[in-house]
Motif scaffolding. Sequence first.
Motif, PDB file in Angstrom:
ATOM      1  N   GLU A   1       0.774  -1.628   0.254  1.00 34.62           N
ATOM      2  CA  GLU A   1       0.123   0.320  -0.274  1.00 34.62           C
ATOM      3  C   GLU A   1       0.830   1.451  -0.258  1.00 34.62           C
ATOM      4  OE1 GLU A   1      -3.327  -0.349   2.893  1.00 34.62           O
ATOM      5  OE2 GLU A   1      -3.592  -2.023   2.379  1.00 34.62           O
ATOM      6  N   ASP A   2       1.773   1.184   0.246  1.00 29.77           N
ATOM      7  CA  ASP A   2       2.864   2.659   0.939  1.00 29.77           C
ATOM      8  C   ASP A   2       2.762   2.701  -0.677  1.00 29.77           C
ATOM      9  OD1 ASP A   2       4.877   4.033   2.032  1.00 29.77           O
ATOM     10  OD2 ASP A   2       6.604   3.055   0.307  1.00 29.77           O
ATOM     11  N   ARG A   3       2.629   3.914  -1.528  1.00 27.78           N
ATOM     12  CA  ARG A   3       3.273   4.487  -2.714  1.00 27.78           C
ATOM     13  C   ARG A   3       5.184   4.009  -3.504  1.00 27.78           C
ATOM     14  NH1 ARG A   3       0.791   4.727  -7.492  1.00 27.78           N
ATOM     15  NH2 ARG A   3       1.729   6.195  -8.835  1.00 27.78           N
ATOM     16  N   ASN A   4       5.748   4.101  -2.187  1.00 29.01           N
ATOM     17  CA  ASN A   4       7.398   3.934  -2.677  1.00 29.01           C
ATOM     18  C   ASN A   4       7.368   2.437  -3.090  1.00 29.01           C
ATOM     19  OD1 ASN A   4       8.044   6.547  -2.927  1.00 29.01           O
ATOM     20  ND2 ASN A   4       8.784   6.268  -1.182  1.00 29.01           N
ATOM     21  N   TRP A   5       7.098   1.317  -2.291  1.00 28.20           N
ATOM     22  CA  TRP A   5       7.520   0.204  -1.943  1.00 28.20           C
ATOM     23  C   TRP A   5       6.289  -0.482  -3.051  1.00 28.20           C
ATOM     24  CZ3 TRP A   5      10.409  -3.012  -0.254  1.00 28.20           C
ATOM     25  CH2 TRP A   5      10.930  -2.664   0.881  1.00 28.20           C
ATOM     26  N   TYR A   6       5.397  -0.073  -3.759  1.00 31.65           N
ATOM     27  CA  TYR A   6       3.767  -0.094  -4.171  1.00 31.65           C
ATOM     28  C   TYR A   6       4.662   0.280  -6.248  1.00 31.65           C
ATOM     29  CZ  TYR A   6       0.723  -0.363  -8.164  1.00 31.65           C
ATOM     30  OH  TYR A   6      -0.489  -0.036  -9.163  1.00 31.65           O
ATOM     31  N   LEU A   7       5.613   1.052  -6.259  1.00 27.62           N
ATOM     32  CA  LEU A   7       6.470   1.578  -7.303  1.00 27.62           C
ATOM     33  C   LEU A   7       7.698   0.567  -7.530  1.00 27.62           C
ATOM     34  CD1 LEU A   7       5.163   5.186  -7.522  1.00 27.62           C
ATOM     35  CD2 LEU A   7       4.555   3.701  -8.477  1.00 27.62           C
TER      36      LEU A   7
ATOM     37  N   THR B   1       0.264   2.677 -14.492  1.00 28.31           N
ATOM     38  CA  THR B   1       0.546   2.641 -13.525  1.00 28.31           C
ATOM     39  C   THR B   1       0.339   4.899 -13.639  1.00 28.31           C
ATOM     40  OG1 THR B   1       2.094   0.929 -11.928  1.00 28.31           O
ATOM     41  CG2 THR B   1       1.495   3.207 -11.374  1.00 28.31           C
TER      42      THR B   1
ATOM     43  N   ILE C   1       2.060   8.032 -12.446  1.00 28.25           N
ATOM     44  CA  ILE C   1       3.274   8.592 -12.242  1.00 28.25           C
ATOM     45  C   ILE C   1       3.473  10.394 -12.079  1.00 28.25           C
ATOM     46  CG2 ILE C   1       5.955   8.183 -11.563  1.00 28.25           C
ATOM     47  CD1 ILE C   1       6.199   5.598 -12.033  1.00 28.25           C
TER      48      ILE C   1
END
Length: 149
Positions: A31-37, A82, A84
């Motif tokens: 769910e964390d955006r950095n980890w997701y990307l 996605t 960005i």
Amino acid sequence: MEAGGTDAFKKSGGAPVSIPVETKAVGGTFEDRNWYLGVGSHMRNVSGNVSVVPDAYGQPKITVDYQVNVWDRYNWDAGKETPIGPVTIKDTDMARLHTVGLAQEFDMQGSSSAKQHDLGGAGAQAVPAGDPGRDGTRKDPARGEEENR
């Protein structure tokens, strides 16, 4: 887990026992955006070992050693995209970059460092809370050193 360990301990006549354990693999998406990307969806499980040894009075003392395992194939799926910032990245465009050699799909895998919980004697009620770890920052001075990978 505790009942199985104490049962095995009793069956061994009070000799130390060691029982390997592993959860089923489950999928998830960060769910964390950095980890997701960076990773997106992934598979994970927990593996470890339950040890039961006699304490000073011959009663079972239970310890669990475990680690978290994560893995996935980092690839691009047709039909996904996605956003960005002001740009939307389409997976089909990224897949094309892979096909022509300008990007690369890869296998991702990793495991946490081993953690240990002392469950105490057979009558112990609660598992102590573990170390919460880092807060998601990159301020770990040892990060990147070979032994910490």
